[in-house]
Scaffold this active site. Sequence first.
Site, short mmCIF file in Angstrom:
data_model
loop_
_atom_site.label_atom_id
_atom_site.label_comp_id
_atom_site.label_asym_id
_atom_site.label_seq_id
_atom_site.Cartn_x
_atom_site.Cartn_y
_atom_site.Cartn_z
N ASP A 183 0.86 -1.18 0.00
CA ASP A 183 0.00 0.00 0.00
C ASP A 183 0.90 1.23 0.00
O ASP A 183 2.13 1.11 -0.05
CB ASP A 183 -0.96 0.00 1.20
N HIS A 220 -2.75 3.12 -4.77
CA HIS A 220 -2.11 2.70 -3.51
C HIS A 220 -0.67 2.26 -3.79
O HIS A 220 -0.21 1.24 -3.25
CB HIS A 220 -2.92 1.60 -2.84
N GLU A 245 -9.71 2.55 -5.43
CA GLU A 245 -9.37 3.92 -5.03
C GLU A 245 -8.18 4.49 -5.81
O GLU A 245 -7.31 5.16 -5.26
CB GLU A 245 -9.09 3.97 -3.52
#
Length: 769
Positions: free
Chosen positions: A197, A264, A327
């Site tokens: 991440d 990420h 995302e």
Amino acid sequence: MTGHLLGRAALAATLLVAAPAAAAPLAAVLPVPAAVTFGTGTFRVENGATIVVPGRDAAARNAAARAIEIVARTRGLRLRVAEGGAGAIRFVRAGKATAGDEHYRLDVTPAGIRITAASDAGLFYGAMTLAQLLAPDARLGDAVAVPALAIDDRPRFAWRGVMLDVARHMQPVAAIERVIDMMAQHKLNKLQLHLTDDQGWRIEIKRYPELTRKGAWRASTTPNDGAPPGRYGGFYTQEQLRALVAYAAARAVTIVPEIDLPGHAQAAIAAYPEIGVLGDRPPVSGDWGINPYLFGTDTRNLTFVRNVLDEVMAIFPSPYIHVGGDEALKDQWQASAAVQAQRRALGIADEQRLQSWFIGQLGDHLARHGRRLIGWDEILEGGLPASASVMSWRGEAGAIEAANMGHDVVLSPGPVLYLDNLQSARDDEPPGRLKIQTLADVYAYDPLPAAIAPARAQHVLGAQANLWAEYMVTPEQREHALFPRLAALAEMAWSPKAARDWPAFLTRLDPQLDRYRRQGIAAADSAFAVDFAVPGGVGAALRARRVTVALTRQVAYGTIRYTTDGSAPTATSPAYATPLTVAAGSVIRATTIAPDGRALAAPRRFDTAPPALLTRTSAALPPCTTTPGILLRLPLSPDATAGPAHSMNIFDSCWRYPDAPLDQLSAISVTVGRLPRNFALRQPQREQVVWRYNPTSFGTLLVHAGDCAGAVLAALPLPDPASAPNRFTLDAPLASTTAQADLCLTIAPPVGGPLYGIDTVRLTPKEPR
């Protein structure tokens, strides 16, 4: 369909017939088996009993060894395993195993116990049920009389998963192994490891050593054992991960690795800036949220990712490889002339479809190696690659869309299956998200949405609970979040829907709580913990010098018992029935007692002295509800392993103190924590952050009567962050008023300044006349 959907009508009939006799023998078994019938008599298992397994059957011997290990810890019986020959407890192979077969039979007669299965997994799950039958209560060291019964069991769904986020806060291998042990005992079979991440890259990739040399570490002021000063992080070597894969496989658990992309990606780009889009080298992020860094989309970047996936596949034999896909803000792609030129050359209409193309390239690569791609539900945006499976986290919509399109799906919706949400609003809950998801909430969820067409139901692989770890640092905090809610997940994903029964589940959970304790698992007692309330209000109690207190808990199981003499409540203490009225200054201690006399929760304490009645911790100070935001319970620093936690809306530093008896107060004392504002907010979110007028140099805490537009009763300047500690107490007199109303407390730091959270508010009563 890789899951097993049992015939519901036939199963319901079986359970209905069995129900009158089922309570005692099934009280130990969780999740509840698919079908049970009951016989007459019992079989007694003594210390030293032998489990006989087929000769040269390593999987059967392993299953028996795991059961023996568990029984030794949870019952204190020492059993042994033998290959071949006669024996009263036998594991037997029968039939031909097929892909995904997890079926077993367990038969108990007065002559012995027999576990029969075709597959390795079936024998293992039969062994797990046996281990529970041999630890049916809290007795330790006693022989067990197992009732005669026949269990014919198989799972409702093939995917019964747990996701551990080890990217935000790396966990020791031993802590992951403990979770795997418990998963196995609950018949959960998929462990997704979130390995990368923005905040850290946790998997060694030998071709790209900078991923762990640089990408595994971020700046931190919190000491990190074994790390260089000022750095926080770490990574798993390939040897460690291979050993973990083998450990899990021996317990019928498949580890599914997740490499999150194209978003990420900040930790990866911190190590190799050339794989990014704009060419700069960011630091490994210390901010929670959605950072803007994306992998580039050209041939060089795809080659990089394929090479990474090749090493991932060499470590993890899982049929599924998780590539994230969530995302991914498209700003960097939109700002890159090279990306835009590539998009146009490919004839791709927009960045959403470009992500679909990117994911599709990876799916093709995995398919060439006999693997399947799975990703979060954003991979639906722009078109879903033909070979992809979807893990639906933004509610159920992604699963419904993908399944109706003919893609396999896993239901993993927030908030109900996001176990970083707290289990109660109590002040002893560790950090996490404030959308409370109780044990009952998890148990009530069903992972087969009605909106999925019946002809497409076979595409529902199962369910998965996710434990994101921005706010959970220690293994103990994670175990608190996971257990016993994973027991509810297990019954939801394994047992037929018709067999699920909440009161019966609590009966089965009772001995499981003791098994957690004996195996050293830091399971939460939130569902059974006693809460206290003053129905008549604190003001009336202060005037009368008598306090009426109501006692409650989340679940209707066991008996609330209490004391008022300072002793710990036991099975012989008074049982709570109606609210108690005691003299001010009395201390009530209470817990929930199980039918066998064991405490199901640590005793909680309620002090009725006026200063205690007027004290509120942050958990009892509801955030103001007029502002949208993100509700969190935060530690003092992002990597803190202990200390106070602050419940707040990070968009608006505003709290309510309900029903303050203002006519009886003389002063206020507020303990405040100063926290880093380490949140990567998207532009619409940034616009929602409330910045109030601040009348002092370093910020001000204002206390209003009624709502936040009410009269100011006190103004408390905040100290200079350069010289004050990050936890401090502010004191001030309260302006006189005759009203009884809420207090509104707001903290206004300088614009862009640190985040402040309230730890405790203490109101001082006036001296009696």
